[in-house]
Design an enzyme around this catalytic site. Structure first.
Site, mmCIF file in Angstrom:
data_model
loop_
_atom_site.group_PDB
_atom_site.id
_atom_site.type_symbol
_atom_site.label_atom_id
_atom_site.label_comp_id
_atom_site.label_asym_id
_atom_site.label_seq_id
_atom_site.Cartn_x
_atom_site.Cartn_y
_atom_site.Cartn_z
ATOM 1 C CB THR A 234 67.756 -24.908 78.120
ATOM 2 O OG1 THR A 234 68.960 -24.299 78.600
ATOM 3 C CG2 THR A 234 67.608 -26.304 78.685
ATOM 4 C CG PHE B 128 75.404 -26.916 93.114
ATOM 5 C CD1 PHE B 128 76.522 -26.191 92.725
ATOM 6 C CD2 PHE B 128 74.167 -26.513 92.660
ATOM 7 C CE1 PHE B 128 76.409 -25.086 91.907
ATOM 8 C CE2 PHE B 128 74.042 -25.407 91.838
ATOM 9 C CZ PHE B 128 75.166 -24.698 91.464
ATOM 10 C CB ALA C 251 71.037 -27.385 103.576
ATOM 11 C CB CYS D 129 67.908 -22.657 84.637
ATOM 12 S SG CYS D 129 68.111 -21.372 83.390
ATOM 13 C CE LYS E 262 64.001 -22.403 81.282
ATOM 14 N NZ LYS E 262 64.930 -23.344 80.680
HETATM 15 P P1 NAD Z 1 65.685 -14.096 78.900
HETATM 16 O O1 NAD Z 1 64.243 -14.211 79.166
HETATM 17 O O2 NAD Z 1 66.547 -13.300 79.812
HETATM 18 O O3 NAD Z 1 65.907 -13.520 77.415
HETATM 19 C C1 NAD Z 1 65.247 -13.981 76.294
HETATM 20 C C2 NAD Z 1 65.125 -12.806 75.307
HETATM 21 O O4 NAD Z 1 64.643 -13.308 74.050
HETATM 22 C C3 NAD Z 1 64.134 -11.727 75.736
HETATM 23 O O5 NAD Z 1 64.775 -10.478 75.768
HETATM 24 C C4 NAD Z 1 63.027 -11.784 74.665
HETATM 25 O O6 NAD Z 1 62.471 -10.517 74.376
HETATM 26 C C5 NAD Z 1 63.786 -12.325 73.487
HETATM 27 N N1 NAD Z 1 62.948 -12.962 72.459
HETATM 28 C C6 NAD Z 1 61.938 -13.844 72.632
HETATM 29 N N2 NAD Z 1 61.452 -14.244 71.434
HETATM 30 C C7 NAD Z 1 62.169 -13.585 70.491
HETATM 31 C C8 NAD Z 1 62.136 -13.602 69.066
HETATM 32 N N3 NAD Z 1 61.291 -14.396 68.414
HETATM 33 N N4 NAD Z 1 63.006 -12.813 68.401
HETATM 34 C C9 NAD Z 1 63.877 -12.034 69.072
HETATM 35 N N5 NAD Z 1 63.957 -11.985 70.422
HETATM 36 C C10 NAD Z 1 63.104 -12.768 71.128
HETATM 37 O O7 NAD Z 1 66.221 -15.585 78.810
HETATM 38 P P2 NAD Z 1 67.639 -16.168 79.288
HETATM 39 O O8 NAD Z 1 67.675 -16.262 80.769
HETATM 40 O O9 NAD Z 1 68.723 -15.449 78.576
HETATM 41 O O10 NAD Z 1 67.536 -17.662 78.742
HETATM 42 C C11 NAD Z 1 67.542 -17.930 77.363
HETATM 43 C C12 NAD Z 1 67.694 -19.415 77.146
HETATM 44 O O11 NAD Z 1 68.962 -19.846 77.658
HETATM 45 C C13 NAD Z 1 66.665 -20.281 77.865
HETATM 46 O O12 NAD Z 1 66.387 -21.408 77.076
HETATM 47 C C14 NAD Z 1 67.368 -20.715 79.133
HETATM 48 O O13 NAD Z 1 66.875 -21.939 79.658
HETATM 49 C C15 NAD Z 1 68.778 -20.885 78.646
HETATM 50 N N6 NAD Z 1 69.809 -20.703 79.656
HETATM 51 C C16 NAD Z 1 69.701 -19.688 80.561
HETATM 52 C C17 NAD Z 1 70.693 -19.496 81.506
HETATM 53 C C18 NAD Z 1 70.580 -18.413 82.542
HETATM 54 O O14 NAD Z 1 71.343 -18.441 83.495
HETATM 55 N N7 NAD Z 1 69.670 -17.447 82.410
HETATM 56 C C19 NAD Z 1 71.821 -20.329 81.512
HETATM 57 C C20 NAD Z 1 71.911 -21.351 80.552
HETATM 58 C C21 NAD Z 1 70.898 -21.524 79.630
HETATM 59 C C1 UGA Z 2 72.155 -22.938 86.920
HETATM 60 C C2 UGA Z 2 73.374 -23.825 86.643
HETATM 61 O O1 UGA Z 2 74.271 -23.740 87.736
HETATM 62 C C3 UGA Z 2 74.083 -23.392 85.355
HETATM 63 O O2 UGA Z 2 75.167 -24.279 85.079
HETATM 64 C C4 UGA Z 2 73.083 -23.434 84.211
HETATM 65 O O3 UGA Z 2 73.670 -22.976 83.009
HETATM 66 C C5 UGA Z 2 71.902 -22.547 84.539
HETATM 67 O O4 UGA Z 2 71.289 -22.990 85.786
HETATM 68 C C6 UGA Z 2 70.847 -22.623 83.492
HETATM 69 O O5 UGA Z 2 70.671 -23.635 82.847
HETATM 70 O O6 UGA Z 2 70.204 -21.600 83.342
HETATM 71 P P1 UGA Z 2 71.774 -20.509 87.927
HETATM 72 O O7 UGA Z 2 70.338 -20.872 87.885
HETATM 73 O O8 UGA Z 2 72.205 -19.199 87.369
HETATM 74 O O9 UGA Z 2 72.631 -21.616 87.134
HETATM 75 O O10 UGA Z 2 72.272 -20.510 89.432
HETATM 76 P P2 UGA Z 2 72.883 -21.588 90.437
HETATM 77 O O11 UGA Z 2 74.106 -21.029 91.023
HETATM 78 O O12 UGA Z 2 72.969 -22.931 89.852
HETATM 79 O O13 UGA Z 2 71.766 -21.602 91.581
HETATM 80 C C7 UGA Z 2 70.458 -22.069 91.323
HETATM 81 C C8 UGA Z 2 69.662 -22.094 92.616
HETATM 82 O O14 UGA Z 2 70.141 -23.121 93.490
HETATM 83 C C9 UGA Z 2 69.715 -20.797 93.421
HETATM 84 O O15 UGA Z 2 68.428 -20.516 93.937
HETATM 85 C C10 UGA Z 2 70.672 -21.105 94.546
HETATM 86 O O16 UGA Z 2 70.426 -20.342 95.704
HETATM 87 C C11 UGA Z 2 70.373 -22.572 94.779
HETATM 88 N N1 UGA Z 2 71.491 -23.324 95.396
HETATM 89 C C12 UGA Z 2 72.665 -23.447 94.722
HETATM 90 C C13 UGA Z 2 71.320 -23.937 96.621
HETATM 91 O O17 UGA Z 2 70.235 -23.849 97.237
HETATM 92 N N2 UGA Z 2 72.346 -24.650 97.158
HETATM 93 C C14 UGA Z 2 73.535 -24.786 96.507
HETATM 94 O O18 UGA Z 2 74.438 -25.477 97.060
HETATM 95 C C15 UGA Z 2 73.702 -24.173 95.263
#
Ligand code: NAD
Ligand code: UGA
Length: 429
Positions: free
Chosen positions: A119, A249, A252, A260, A263
């Site tokens: 992201t 969503f 409460a 996510c 941030k």
């Molecule tokens: P994460 O912290 O779990 O994993 C990131 C990984 O990248 C780490 O293992 C780190 O060591 C590695 N890394 C960092 N710099 C590197 C480099 N230069 N070369 C190789 N590896 C490197 O992160 P995440 O939760 O998987 O999120 C990744 C991205 O996806 C973020 O931008 C986040 O906002 C987005 N995103 C996350 C979620 C989610 O639910 N976690 C959902 C949708 C989007």
């Molecule tokens: C969220 C989005 O739902 C994903 O679509 C997105 O890809 C992701 O962020 C991301 O960009 O990383 P996630 O953070 O894994 O996913 O979890 P959610 O299920 O969305 O919950 C987020 C937070 O909201 C949790 O703390 C949860 O407890 C809270 N929540 C969720 C509430 O307090 N009320 C609700 O009705 C739903």
């Protein structure tokens, strides 16, 4: 296709396993050698239901390595899945993305499709293009695709196989990359939304900001219910019947946490402010979330006195159920606040661990029973199913006090009260 996925976190590992399952050959790379070592031993370094099994099922097409350069050289499609954490001013820390760009600039010697799944703020893909050219990469050797990810932790594998859409942001006139993306996701049945790079970036932030705002909206309504002897769960489920509102969503509670929503909202607020726009709705959503914990703290203070002699059991450390992720977990913040009051905090979670830093003395135990033994108060901070189905009659026998604080409005107040316990949620009667 031959795919390199950079970043072996929640998104990178899920992307790797799913693409391998779709028949592609995937090399997932990470600079964290310990992580790669675990993966090479068949161990998933994070808890995500079904992920380890999917990786094992596809191990013939899925390899793990810390050799980022070699993987870039050998694969035609490069996914960027590294973290984009927040800076203290709310903007996005792009240092991991910039480090990937350095590696791409060093190792690109043949045509690549570079797919950004991390992201990233508006304009980042354009920045990637500019930097690669400045660093001497031949413009003919790379195409950029913005392919934001919408998976949720806890259901990441299901979500990636069953998305409601695939967003593909492309550079002007780039039909070749569209074909690449269709081939990569062949077998996944959902609408393909083709946009510009900028639109794709903003779609991702708007989706998260909207969902976060929806949660803050219902939390504000819950506060009003609380002062009015009205029940927010009834209000939410009923307004949710209107398809224009939708039932999701609207739960409460302690507010949203995770890696996510907090941030991404801060980053969007930062971007808007930089562009001279006052993001009033986003700031309000953030304000409600930031103050929601205090609402609970006040309730706990109202029902407990002489904090130094009181024990609070906090059930749940993860930011949501079915994950071990504690990034921006409301539970961890709540524990810090309870400790500052002088309360003795004992926490339990089925998967997540308390952070070692900022831990002023809370202890973590291995079972619900140990946590609630002699507790004056039990707080449900994460709605894990095992907490929702607690036997309150047994809990009462173990506890010293009677206060049950439902931080996720996830248990039935009547069920709790019928065993002589005092139920406190937000906006519940
Ligand atoms: P994460 O912290 O779990 O994993 C990131 C990984 O990248 C780490 O293992 C780190 O060591 C590695 N890394 C960092 N710099 C590197 C480099 N230069 N070369 C190789 N590896 C490197 O992160 P995440 O939760 O998987 O999120 C990744 C991205 O996806 C973020 O931008 C986040 O906002 C987005 N995103 C996350 C979620 C989610 O639910 N976690 C959902 C949708 C989007
Ligand atoms: C969220 C989005 O739902 C994903 O679509 C997105 O890809 C992701 O962020 C991301 O960009 O990383 P996630 O953070 O894994 O996913 O979890 P959610 O299920 O969305 O919950 C987020 C937070 O909201 C949790 O703390 C949860 O407890 C809270 N929540 C969720 C509430 O307090 N009320 C609700 O009705 C739903």
């Amino acid at each position: 296709m031959d795919v390199c996925v950079i970043g072996a976190g929640y998104v990178g590992l899920t992307t790797s396993a799913v693409l391998a399952d779709l028949g592609h050959h995937v090399t997932c790379v990470d600079k964290n050698k310990d992580r790669i070592e675990l993966l090479n031993r068949g161990i998933c370094p994070l808890y995500e239901p079904g992920l380890e099994e999917l990786m094992q099922k596809n191990r013939s097409r899925l390899t793990f390595s810390d050799q980022v350069g070699e993987a870039i050289r050998q694969n035609s499609v490069i996914y960027i899945c590294v973290g984009t954490p927040p800076m203290p001013d709310g903007s996005t820390n792009l240092s991991y993305i910039l480090s990937v760009i350095d590696d791409l600039a060093t190792y690109i010697q043949s045509p690549k499709t570079i797919v950004t799944k991390s992201t990233v703020p508006l304009g980042t893909n354009e920045l990637i293009r500019k930097l690669l050219i400045e660093k001497g990469v031949d413009r003919e050797l790379f195409k950029l695709v913005s392919n934001p990810e919408f998976l949720r932790e806890g259901t990441a594998v299901y979500d990636m196989f069953n998305p409601d859409k695939t967003v593909v942001g492309l550079e002007d006139g780039d039909t070749a990359s569209l074909q690449v993306m269709k081939t990569l996701y062949h077998g996944i049945d959902c609408p393909f939304v083709v946009t510009t790079l900028n639109d794709a970036e903003l779609i991702k932030f708007s989706a998260n900001a909207f969902l976060a705002t929806k949660i803050s909206f219902i939390n504000e309504i819950a506060r009003i219910c609380d002062r009015s002897n009205a029940d927010v769960t009834t209000v939410a489920s009923t307004i949710g019947l209107d398809p224009r509102i939708g039932k999701h969503f609207l739960q409460a509670g302690l507010g949203y946490g995770g890696s996510c929503f907090p941030k991404d909202l801060s980053s969007l607020i930062h971007s808007a402010t930089e562009k001279g726009i006052k993001p009033a709705i986003l700031e309000a959503a953030q304000f409600v979330n930031d103050t929601q914990l205090d609402f609970y703290i006040e309730k706990i203070k109202e029902h407990l006195d002489d904090y130094s002699s009181k024990k609070v059991a906090v059930l749940g450390i993860a930011f949501k159920p079915d994950t071990d992720d504690i990034r921006s977990s409301r539970s961890v913040l709540l524990i810090e606040k309870l400790e500052k009051l002088g309360l003795q905090v004992v926490a339990y979670d089925p998967k997540a661990k308390l952070p070692s830093e900022n831990n002023h003395g809370a202890t973590q135990v291995d079972s619900i029973n140990e946590a609630i033994k002699d507790a004056d108060c039990v707080v449900i901070a994460t709605d894990w199913p095992v907490f929702k189905s607690l036997d309150w009659n047994e809990a009462k026998k173990e506890m010293k006090g009677t206060l049950i604080v439902d931080g996720r409005n996830c248990v039935d107040p009547l069920e709790v009260r019928k065993h002589g316990l005092l139920y406190v949620g937000v906006g519940r009667i």
